[in-house]
Design a protein around this motif. Structure first.
Motif, PDB file in Angstrom:
ATOM      1  N   LEU A   1       0.855  -1.190   0.000  1.00  0.00           N
ATOM      2  CA  LEU A   1       0.000   0.000   0.000  1.00  0.00           C
ATOM      3  C   LEU A   1       0.894   1.243   0.000  1.00  0.00           C
ATOM      4  O   LEU A   1       1.613   1.486   0.959  1.00  0.00           O
ATOM      5  CB  LEU A   1      -0.909   0.013   1.258  1.00  0.00           C
ATOM      6  N   ARG A   2       0.820   1.984  -1.105  1.00  0.00           N
ATOM      7  CA  ARG A   2       1.712   3.131  -1.233  1.00  0.00           C
ATOM      8  C   ARG A   2       1.065   4.437  -0.783  1.00  0.00           C
ATOM      9  O   ARG A   2       1.748   5.319  -0.285  1.00  0.00           O
ATOM     10  CB  ARG A   2       2.184   3.263  -2.680  1.00  0.00           C
ATOM     11  N   ASP A   3      -0.212   4.600  -0.948  1.00  0.00           N
ATOM     12  CA  ASP A   3      -0.894   5.811  -0.473  1.00  0.00           C
ATOM     13  C   ASP A   3      -2.378   5.531  -0.388  1.00  0.00           C
ATOM     14  O   ASP A   3      -2.895   4.604  -1.023  1.00  0.00           O
ATOM     15  CB  ASP A   3      -0.610   7.012  -1.392  1.00  0.00           C
ATOM     16  N   PHE A   4      -3.037   6.314   0.399  1.00  0.00           N
ATOM     17  CA  PHE A   4      -4.490   6.275   0.517  1.00  0.00           C
ATOM     18  C   PHE A   4      -4.946   7.626   1.048  1.00  0.00           C
ATOM     19  O   PHE A   4      -4.147   8.412   1.556  1.00  0.00           O
ATOM     20  CB  PHE A   4      -4.959   5.132   1.435  1.00  0.00           C
ATOM     21  N   GLN A   5      -6.201   7.897   0.897  1.00  0.00           N
ATOM     22  CA  GLN A   5      -6.732   9.163   1.390  1.00  0.00           C
ATOM     23  C   GLN A   5      -8.010   8.916   2.176  1.00  0.00           C
ATOM     24  O   GLN A   5      -8.708   7.924   1.966  1.00  0.00           O
ATOM     25  CB  GLN A   5      -6.979  10.153   0.258  1.00  0.00           C
ATOM     26  N   LEU A   6      -8.283   9.840   3.076  1.00  0.00           N
ATOM     27  CA  LEU A   6      -9.455   9.712   3.930  1.00  0.00           C
ATOM     28  C   LEU A   6     -10.058  11.102   4.151  1.00  0.00           C
ATOM     29  O   LEU A   6      -9.416  12.127   3.943  1.00  0.00           O
ATOM     30  CB  LEU A   6      -9.098   9.047   5.263  1.00  0.00           C
ATOM     31  N   GLN A   7     -11.323  11.085   4.528  1.00  0.00           N
ATOM     32  CA  GLN A   7     -12.071  12.316   4.773  1.00  0.00           C
ATOM     33  C   GLN A   7     -12.259  12.475   6.278  1.00  0.00           C
ATOM     34  O   GLN A   7     -12.820  11.607   6.938  1.00  0.00           O
ATOM     35  CB  GLN A   7     -13.432  12.252   4.078  1.00  0.00           C
ATOM     36  N   VAL A   8     -11.765  13.614   6.834  1.00  0.00           N
ATOM     37  CA  VAL A   8     -11.869  13.894   8.272  1.00  0.00           C
ATOM     38  C   VAL A   8     -12.906  14.988   8.473  1.00  0.00           C
ATOM     39  O   VAL A   8     -12.898  16.006   7.767  1.00  0.00           O
ATOM     40  CB  VAL A   8     -10.511  14.326   8.851  1.00  0.00           C
ATOM     41  N   GLN A   9     -13.795  14.759   9.419  1.00  0.00           N
ATOM     42  CA  GLN A   9     -14.853  15.729   9.720  1.00  0.00           C
ATOM     43  C   GLN A   9     -14.615  16.357  11.087  1.00  0.00           C
ATOM     44  O   GLN A   9     -14.258  15.667  12.043  1.00  0.00           O
ATOM     45  CB  GLN A   9     -16.225  15.062   9.699  1.00  0.00           C
TER      46      GLN A   9
ATOM     47  N   LEU B   1     -22.716  22.227  13.835  1.00  0.00           N
ATOM     48  CA  LEU B   1     -22.221  22.525  12.492  1.00  0.00           C
ATOM     49  C   LEU B   1     -20.936  21.734  12.268  1.00  0.00           C
ATOM     50  O   LEU B   1     -20.225  21.411  13.221  1.00  0.00           O
ATOM     51  CB  LEU B   1     -21.957  24.025  12.332  1.00  0.00           C
ATOM     52  N   ASN B   2     -20.645  21.433  10.996  1.00  0.00           N
ATOM     53  CA  ASN B   2     -19.457  20.629  10.715  1.00  0.00           C
ATOM     54  C   ASN B   2     -18.858  21.031   9.381  1.00  0.00           C
ATOM     55  O   ASN B   2     -19.502  21.708   8.563  1.00  0.00           O
ATOM     56  CB  ASN B   2     -19.782  19.132  10.732  1.00  0.00           C
ATOM     57  N   SER B   3     -17.615  20.592   9.180  1.00  0.00           N
ATOM     58  CA  SER B   3     -16.918  20.736   7.906  1.00  0.00           C
ATOM     59  C   SER B   3     -15.941  19.566   7.794  1.00  0.00           C
ATOM     60  O   SER B   3     -15.625  18.909   8.789  1.00  0.00           O
ATOM     61  CB  SER B   3     -16.180  22.080   7.828  1.00  0.00           C
ATOM     62  N   SER B   4     -15.490  19.291   6.594  1.00  0.00           N
ATOM     63  CA  SER B   4     -14.603  18.156   6.376  1.00  0.00           C
ATOM     64  C   SER B   4     -13.420  18.570   5.518  1.00  0.00           C
ATOM     65  O   SER B   4     -13.456  19.595   4.839  1.00  0.00           O
ATOM     66  CB  SER B   4     -15.361  16.995   5.713  1.00  0.00           C
ATOM     67  N   VAL B   5     -12.368  17.743   5.574  1.00  0.00           N
ATOM     68  CA  VAL B   5     -11.146  18.006   4.823  1.00  0.00           C
ATOM     69  C   VAL B   5     -10.570  16.659   4.386  1.00  0.00           C
ATOM     70  O   VAL B   5     -10.783  15.629   5.032  1.00  0.00           O
ATOM     71  CB  VAL B   5     -10.140  18.801   5.681  1.00  0.00           C
ATOM     72  N   THR B   6      -9.849  16.675   3.269  1.00  0.00           N
ATOM     73  CA  THR B   6      -9.235  15.458   2.731  1.00  0.00           C
ATOM     74  C   THR B   6      -7.792  15.370   3.207  1.00  0.00           C
ATOM     75  O   THR B   6      -7.046  16.348   3.115  1.00  0.00           O
ATOM     76  CB  THR B   6      -9.276  15.463   1.196  1.00  0.00           C
ATOM     77  N   VAL B   7      -7.427  14.208   3.735  1.00  0.00           N
ATOM     78  CA  VAL B   7      -6.051  13.942   4.156  1.00  0.00           C
ATOM     79  C   VAL B   7      -5.519  12.804   3.295  1.00  0.00           C
ATOM     80  O   VAL B   7      -6.076  11.703   3.290  1.00  0.00           O
ATOM     81  CB  VAL B   7      -5.975  13.565   5.655  1.00  0.00           C
ATOM     82  N   LYS B   8      -4.457  13.087   2.539  1.00  0.00           N
ATOM     83  CA  LYS B   8      -3.828  12.059   1.709  1.00  0.00           C
ATOM     84  C   LYS B   8      -2.578  11.575   2.423  1.00  0.00           C
ATOM     85  O   LYS B   8      -1.699  12.373   2.766  1.00  0.00           O
ATOM     86  CB  LYS B   8      -3.479  12.613   0.335  1.00  0.00           C
ATOM     87  N   VAL B   9      -2.501  10.285   2.670  1.00  0.00           N
ATOM     88  CA  VAL B   9      -1.396   9.684   3.421  1.00  0.00           C
ATOM     89  C   VAL B   9      -0.501   8.931   2.437  1.00  0.00           C
ATOM     90  O   VAL B   9      -0.977   8.045   1.709  1.00  0.00           O
ATOM     91  CB  VAL B   9      -1.913   8.730   4.513  1.00  0.00           C
TER      92      VAL B   9
END
Length: 807
Positions: free
Chosen positions: A523-531, A540-548
């Motif tokens: 596994l070389r990389d993956f990304q996830l969505q953090v809220q 209220l909420n917002s989210s951001v993408t984290v690429k690992v």
């Protein structure tokens, strides 16, 4: 149905609100009570709630609060009753004012409104008339003619109206009568009038009693003892230039200022013409504020006067000559108002804090303004100094309302520090500033915001489980629970396993943790969505993408594909022609590394060699070549140890050994392969190996003979070569090489076939890809390739003999 019912209830409440407002506006300013002074504590005054048209429930709903001056009254907030709370002395509160009134303010909080209630204090006859002096003495000349007047002054009574001073009564005497005069301000003065001439020789002293009485029930009186001394003739009393002196004086006039001068003259001569001036039976405040020069009659200001304390002064000045004759005049001084009192600002009600979503027009404070001056000097306007979303508007009488005039945002301005300025209309105008602080209460109107629109995290492979790999950070400008942020992972692009098996997040800090050890090769990389979600209501909420990105580590040693050792302790042999010159390609070491980048850059090194000068290896290609031609002194059997090393830090390496035999053919090489090494094992083991080898060779020879006979029989029916040959339609010789032979870089092996016609006993040496000694038939090894001569005659393949691995 429910919606219609709610609308009906709302219309009812709205109608009720306007009815209450109408009733309140109707009764505002009309409620007043009257009570006598000196009533005992607890005396009932009135029911304010009832007079405002409220019942018990409305009283609780509207939350009445009474602002009471000097705590003369007490208010029961549950019943709405107003009681006497302290001794009420009308004379102390209002002095000699004809109307004595205490004004109360009633503040209703729901809705916010104010009502004015007047309580009139009625006078009772609790003060008797009195004279400032109990005894006076008059020196009257016997020469005074009937009709001469002598001022006796006036009695004072602190009560008013019918309870105040009503008249005077003089004790019976034939020489004098009493006449009562009334001044401009309503004061009654007693004057003694001579009825017949005095005769000192008959009676040199007359004792009179002057009685002052009020109109109360019962009547109260005060007395003054008058002693009249008859003196010898001084027939010219002093005479004032005018009976009444009038002047005006501005308040706050400096002390010592001359107000006016009274002047009396006397026609007599000598001591009978020497006149002196004195105050005569004046109120106490005259003596406190003014001073009279006894010689020249100049009236001066002793203490500064204040219009707000007293608007006018009236006094009597007596002139006496040396013979004891006197004359009286009155002095009236009007005090002129000056704008010397700045307005007083009182915050009677303030809502604090206020929500930032409050609608414009809402009332948040009531402001009361007082100015002790009169006229324009006492007329006040209010405004705000700052440019803020607030407004001050006039309400009733001296009241102003502080309203919301625009939208509020706590995140921009959490507290408004307001300066309310009250200015009168005097010349010059006076003003007063009142500072108030209006904090703004937070609502959840801002979602959490991340510091960046996206994040990139790097984690080395082989990380320990539970390792912190990154931290996301969001901020919320709201307060308290509205700013408390909880982090969670929404989704990921990893599909094979649950997301929870890869990463987890600390809900409070936003720190991401690896739940497993990552392998770059898998596994070389993956990304996830953090809220990020706050704890407001609603949240209220917002989210951001984290690429690992998983970073490669040098965790894989090079894998040597050729030559390889299939059995522990076995050795591989390659045959090199004795005629090989310098640069002859012996074989090629093939290796791979599962890492990437620099970690997968391989280099090849020759660690050991029987003859180090005989062979060289390409450091990057792995090709083993001869460095020179074989000499007679060189032994025919050579052993090489090759190391393959990657470029990682630290570098990893693998080694393999390769045995080479210099021979022209396989029959020549076989004895060398079977030769005992120098460091051979004990004789019993060597004997065992020799027997085993001979048995194996005999078996193979027998199998080859049988196979040749079978193939020959088949060839008589089918002129095709034996199955150990793999015909190549594109080759004239029919010899088929391994698929990767043409690049010249893969390992060399040997194919040995025997021709039945032309070279029955000659071995034809080719290079098949066979590494381990196996007792298999040619047809069982599909990768085995055989040689084929250019002759049209049939050839007999004895066997596809592999390179031997000796134990």
């Amino acid at each position: 149905m429910k919606k219609t019912k709610r609308l009906w209830n709302y219309e009812q409440r709205l109608l009720q609100y306007f009815i209450v407002m109408f009733v309140w506006e109707a009764v505002s300013g009309q409620i007043h009570y009257s009570i006598p002074e000196e009533m005992p504590k607890g005396t009932f005054v009135g029911n304010i709630a009832k007079d405002l048209g409220m019942d018990g429930k409305q009283l609780l709903d509207h939350g009445l609060r009474v602002i009471i001056k000097a705590e003369y009254f007490a208010f029961n907030e549950q019943s709405g009753d107003l009681y006497v709370n302290d001794r009420i002395d009308r004379e102390k509160i209002c002095g000699n004012s004809a109307i004595c009134m205490l004004q109360l303010e009633v503040v209703a909080h729901n809705p916010l409104n104010i009502f004015h209630i007047k309580v009139f204090i009625l006078d009772i006859n609790d003060n008797a008339p009195y004279f400032r002096k109990k005894n006076i003495s008059l020196n009257l000349s016997e020469s005074h003619l009937p009709g001469a007047r002598f001022a006796l002054g006036n009695a004072e009574d602190k009560d008013i109206g019918i309870n105040a001073l009503q008249g005077y009564h003089l004790s019976s005497t034939p020489y004098f009568k009493l006449e009562v005069q009334e001044s401009k301000d309503g004061r009654k003065y007693a004057e003694l009038i001579l009825q017949k001439p005095l005769d000192r020789e008959k009676e040199h002293t007359h004792h009179l009693i002057l009685t002052a009485s009020d109109g109360g029930r019962p009547v109260k009186t005060g007395t003054l003892n008058i002693e009249v001394n008859v003196i010898d003739i001084n027939d010219n009393p002093p005479v004032f230039s005018q009976a009444t002196y009038k002047t005006s004086l501005k308040e706050n006039t400096p002390r010592g200022t001359s107000v006016l001068q009274v002047k009396a003259s006397d026609s007599d001569e000598g001591s009978n013409a020497e006149i002196s001036y004195i105050f005569w039976e004046n109120p106490e405040n005259v003596n406190q504020n003014f001073i009279l020069d006894p010689i020249d009659g100049t009236l001066s200001l002793k203490e500064s006067i204040d219009f707000e304390d007293r608007g006018s002064y009236m006094m009597i000045i007596r002139a006496s000559d040396g013979g004891g004759l006197v004359a009286d005049c009155s002095v009236e001084i009007e005090v002129l108002d000056e704008n010397d009192n700045a307005p007083e600002v009182i915050i009677t009600s303030l809502s604090s804090p206020i929500l930032e979503d409050i609608l414009p027009g809402a009332v948040i404070a009531l402001i009361k303004v007082n100015d002790r001056d009169s006229g324009l000097n006492g007329k006040v306007t209010c405004y705000l100094r700052e440019t803020v979303p607030f407004q001050v508007v006039s309400s009733s009488d001296n009241y102003f309302k502080l309203l919301i005039d625009g939208p509020l945002d706590r995140e921009k301005t959490p507290v408004y520090n307001l300066t309310i300025t009250a200015t009168d209309q005097g010349i010059p105008p006076l003003s007063t500033d009142k500072a108030i602080s209006v904090p703004i209460s937070d609502i959840n109107d801002n979602p959490p915001a991340f510091e960046k629109p996206s994040y990139v995290a790097y984690v080395p492979e082989n990380n320990p489980s539970g390792m912190s790999i990154f931290q996301v950070k969001a901020f919320d400008p709201d307060l308290d629970r509205n700013a408390q942020i909880t982090y969670s992972i929404l989704n990921s692009n990893v599909k094979d396993l649950p997301l929870s098996s890869y990463v987890s997040i600390n809900s409070e800090t936003g720190t991401l943790y690896a739940q497993r050890s990552f392998d770059y090769e898998q596994l070389r990389d993956f990304q996830l969505q953090v809220q990020a979600q706050d704890e407001g209501s609603p949240s209220l909420n917002s989210s951001v993408t984290v690429k690992v990105h998983v970073l490669d580590q040098n965790d894989n040693t090079p894998q040597i594909l050729y030559p390889s050792q299939t059995t522990q302790g076995s050795s591989f042999f390659e045959m090199v022609p004795r005629s090989a010159d310098s640069g002859y390609l012996v074989t090629k070491v093939v290796a791979v590394d599962a890492d990437s980048g620099h970690n997968a850059w391989l280099s090849f090194h020759l660690l050991q060699a029987t003859e180090p000068s005989l062979f060289i290896i390409g450091s990057h290609t792995g090709e083993i070549q001869t460095a020179r031609a074989l000499l007679e002194r060189d032994i025919t059997k050579q052993r090489l140890v090759i190391m393959v090393r990657d470029n990682g830090q630290p570098p990893l390496s693998a080694t393999t050994s390769l045995n080479l035999v210099f021979a022209q053919n396989f029959q020549e090489a076989l004895p060398e392969m079977n030769a005992q090494p120098n460091n051979s094992e004990d004789p019993s083991k060597l004997q065992f190996y020799l027997v085993l080898t001979l048995t194996l060779v005999s078996f193979l020879f027998l199998v080859a003979v049988i196979l040749a006979i079978i193939m020959k029989l088949q060839g008589s029916r089918n002129p095709t070569f034996f199955q150990c040959f793999i015909p190549n339609s594109h080759s004239k010789t029919g010899t088929v090489f391994p698929p990767n032979y043409e690049d010249g870089t893969l390992p060399y092996s040997y194919q040995i076939c025997l021709s039945t016609e032309s070279r029955r006993n000659e071995l034809t040496v080719l290079r098949p890809n066979v590494q381990i000694v196996e007792n298999i038939l040619c047809e069982d090894k599909p990768d085995t390739s055989f040689g084929r001569t250019s002759s049209s005659e049939d050839h007999l393949c004895w066997a596809c003999l592999p390179t031997l691995a000796l134990y």
